[in-house]
Design an enzyme around this catalytic site. Structure first.
Site, PDB file in Angstrom:
ATOM      1  CE  LYS A 141      -3.816   2.119   2.622  1.00 27.98           C
ATOM      2  NZ  LYS A 141      -4.709   1.984   3.793  1.00 27.98           N
ATOM      3  CB  SER A 166      -7.751   4.031   2.778  1.00 25.89           C
ATOM      4  OG  SER A 166      -7.008   3.421   3.829  1.00 25.89           O
ATOM      5  CB  SER A 174      -8.524   1.221   5.649  1.00 25.38           C
ATOM      6  OG  SER A 174      -9.121   2.483   5.748  1.00 25.38           O
TER       7      SER A 174
END
Length: 483
Positions: A79, A154, A178
């Site tokens: 990420k 996210s 997330s």
């Protein structure tokens, strides 16, 4: 090599050791997949290929001389928020477009020490403050199962990249769902560890609502990755000692599991409920006693209190670095939070108070009644556009129901208040419009092994055929083109 995109890490490792697969050839094949998905899914923030190819050559050498490490040669998605020294780290913001990470996050050190090959940097929304994944910097990341729909956020880029087949392992982070939201919407597994299980980045010691965690397509890979990531790191003073999770689990005979589909919320979509019930039936076949309990939780209050607590310990301080003159570079959802922070200081105390109340309710109705695990859905609806903008469109409408667009469709935030609870997101099937659905498996504080035992039996039950019999259309189209 045409099927390598969906080969689990556990199988890659076995074949590397046997000499029937070459780490360099696998990386090259996955790079092709990574580049191809960008035209449709758009889950890459960047590809870091030079170092990755050197690491693949090193992996090849280590297998030849018998010095291979636990994840030797396995490509990994990282990420964008998760710092890798020398990689860009703008947090999807044009304001910070030139920022580069100066040191590794502790979990990156652990991946590198285990021989993994981080090569694919996945997208996230600006400052990771949205339940979808789009930004001015990276554009819209789409769901490989249904491109018009959200991949969640996210950690949506990680979930979408896993579903698109660019690597078997991915990092995520979770401060309001997330990891669990994109895991469920993309049909993969994700684990939100209890705070203290993984080393946090320096400076995040008091951001207890937020943790890093693994995301994978298979349950066995989730165990593999969690056992690498967890435990102490020299830079962290908050991390607990760690006993590795078992790699095999027995059935559920004697286990009592409680469930509440949506904490009493009547707007849960029928297809999510249907898939959840099928998953619970699979657990019953494994020997568990599964019973419904009544939890009547005010999701709007929970969301508001959690967000206020995040403002108090992280968001407001972070936003002070952004000058008013730079505000036009922000996405509307990020600027709305920045402006909110100017209205006065936020407090963490309501989060502590509400978290205590939620735990007492769980004790009274679940843990204190002899249940060892708790299960609920991950979200109320999957009918979420990929580019949904909660500022321009504050309400989502689906099948006669309305949802507040920011977090009003999410069932994940309670467990960021209950931040010592381990929570594992597991896929349950496809919704009526082809987007995956998922459930959350929860246990009491720091009882990680229980959620993994339940998830192991869920995987064995075959309630979800995702990445077994069903694959995203982008993969099916690629296979047809090869044929």
């Amino acid at each position: 090599m045409t099927n390598i995109s969906y080969t689990p890490a556990t199988e890659l490792l076995a074949r590397f050791r046997a000499g029937t697969l070459d780490p360099v050839a696998v990386l090259d094949s996955l790079i092709e997949t990574a580049q191809a998905q960008q035209a449709t899914v758009n889950s890459a923030a960047s590809l870091q290929l030079v170092q990755a190819r050197a690491m693949a050559l090193e992996a090849r050498r280590r297998y030849a001389d018998g010095t291979a490490r636990p994840l030797e040669g396995v490509p990994v998605i990282v990420k964008e928020e998760t710092a890798v020294k020398g990689w860009p780290r703008p947090l999807a913001s044009l304001v910070f477009k030139d920022r580069v990470a100066r040191e590794n996050h502790p979990i990156i050190d652990k991946l590198l020490d285990a021989g993994a090959i981080p090569y694919f940097q996945s997208t996230n929304p600006e400052f990771c403050v949205l339940g979808h994944t789009w930004s001015k910097m990276y554009g819209v990341t789409r769901n490989p199962w249904a491109l018009d729909y959200s991949c969640g956020g996210s950690s949506g880029g990680s979930g979408a990249a896993l579903a698109a087949g660019v690597a078997p392992l991915a990092t995520g982070s979770d401060m309001a769902g997330s990891i669990r939201l994109p895991s469920s919407l993309c049909g993969v597994y994700g684990f939100k560890p209890p705070f203290g299980r993984l080393a946090c980045a320096a400076g995040d010691e008091y951001l207890v609502q937020a943790v890093e965690g693994p995301m994978t397509r298979t349950f066995d890979d989730l165990v593999l990755m969690q056992n690498v990531l967890a435990g102490p790191h020299p830079s962290s003073f908050t991390t607990l000692p760690y006993t590795p999770l078992p790699t095999s689990y027995g059935d559920l005979k004697g286990m009592r599991i409680a469930y509440s589909p949506a904490f009493g919320n009547p707007t849960l979509a029928d297809d999510i409920h249907r898939n959840l019930m099928r998953a619970l039936d699979g657990l019953r076949r494994a020997g568990a006693v599964v019973e419904e309990v009544e939890l009547d939780w005010d999701l709007a209050e929970i969301n508001a209190v959690l967000l206020d607590g995040l403002r108090a310990v992280f968001v407001d301080e972070f936003m002070r670095d952004i000058a008013d003159a730079d505000a036009d570079q922000l996405c509307g959802y990020a600027d709305a939070i920045r402006v909110q922070g100017k209205g006065g200081p936020a407090s963490l105390i309501p989060s502590a108070v509400l978290g205590r109340q939620l735990h007492r309710d769980m004790h009274d109705k679940v843990w204190g009644k002899g249940y060892q695990a708790f299960i609920c859905a991950s979200m109320l609806t999957t009918d979420l556009p990929a580019d949904q903008n909660p500022v321009a469109e504050p309400t989502i409408e689906s099948r006669g129901h309305q949802y507040e667009a920011n977090l009003g469709w999410c069932l994940t935030p309670p467990f960021n208040l209950l931040n010592r609870y381990p929570v594992l997101a597991a896929p349950t099937g496809l919704s009526d419009h082809g987007v995956p659905t998922g459930m959350q498996i929860v246990a009491n504080a720091f009882d990680d092994e229980t959620v993994f035992r339940v998830a192991a039996n869920h995987a064995k039950a075959g309630s979800s055929a995702l990445f077994v019999e069903q694959f995203p259309p982008v993969y099916q189209q690629a296979q047809a083109a090869v044929a």
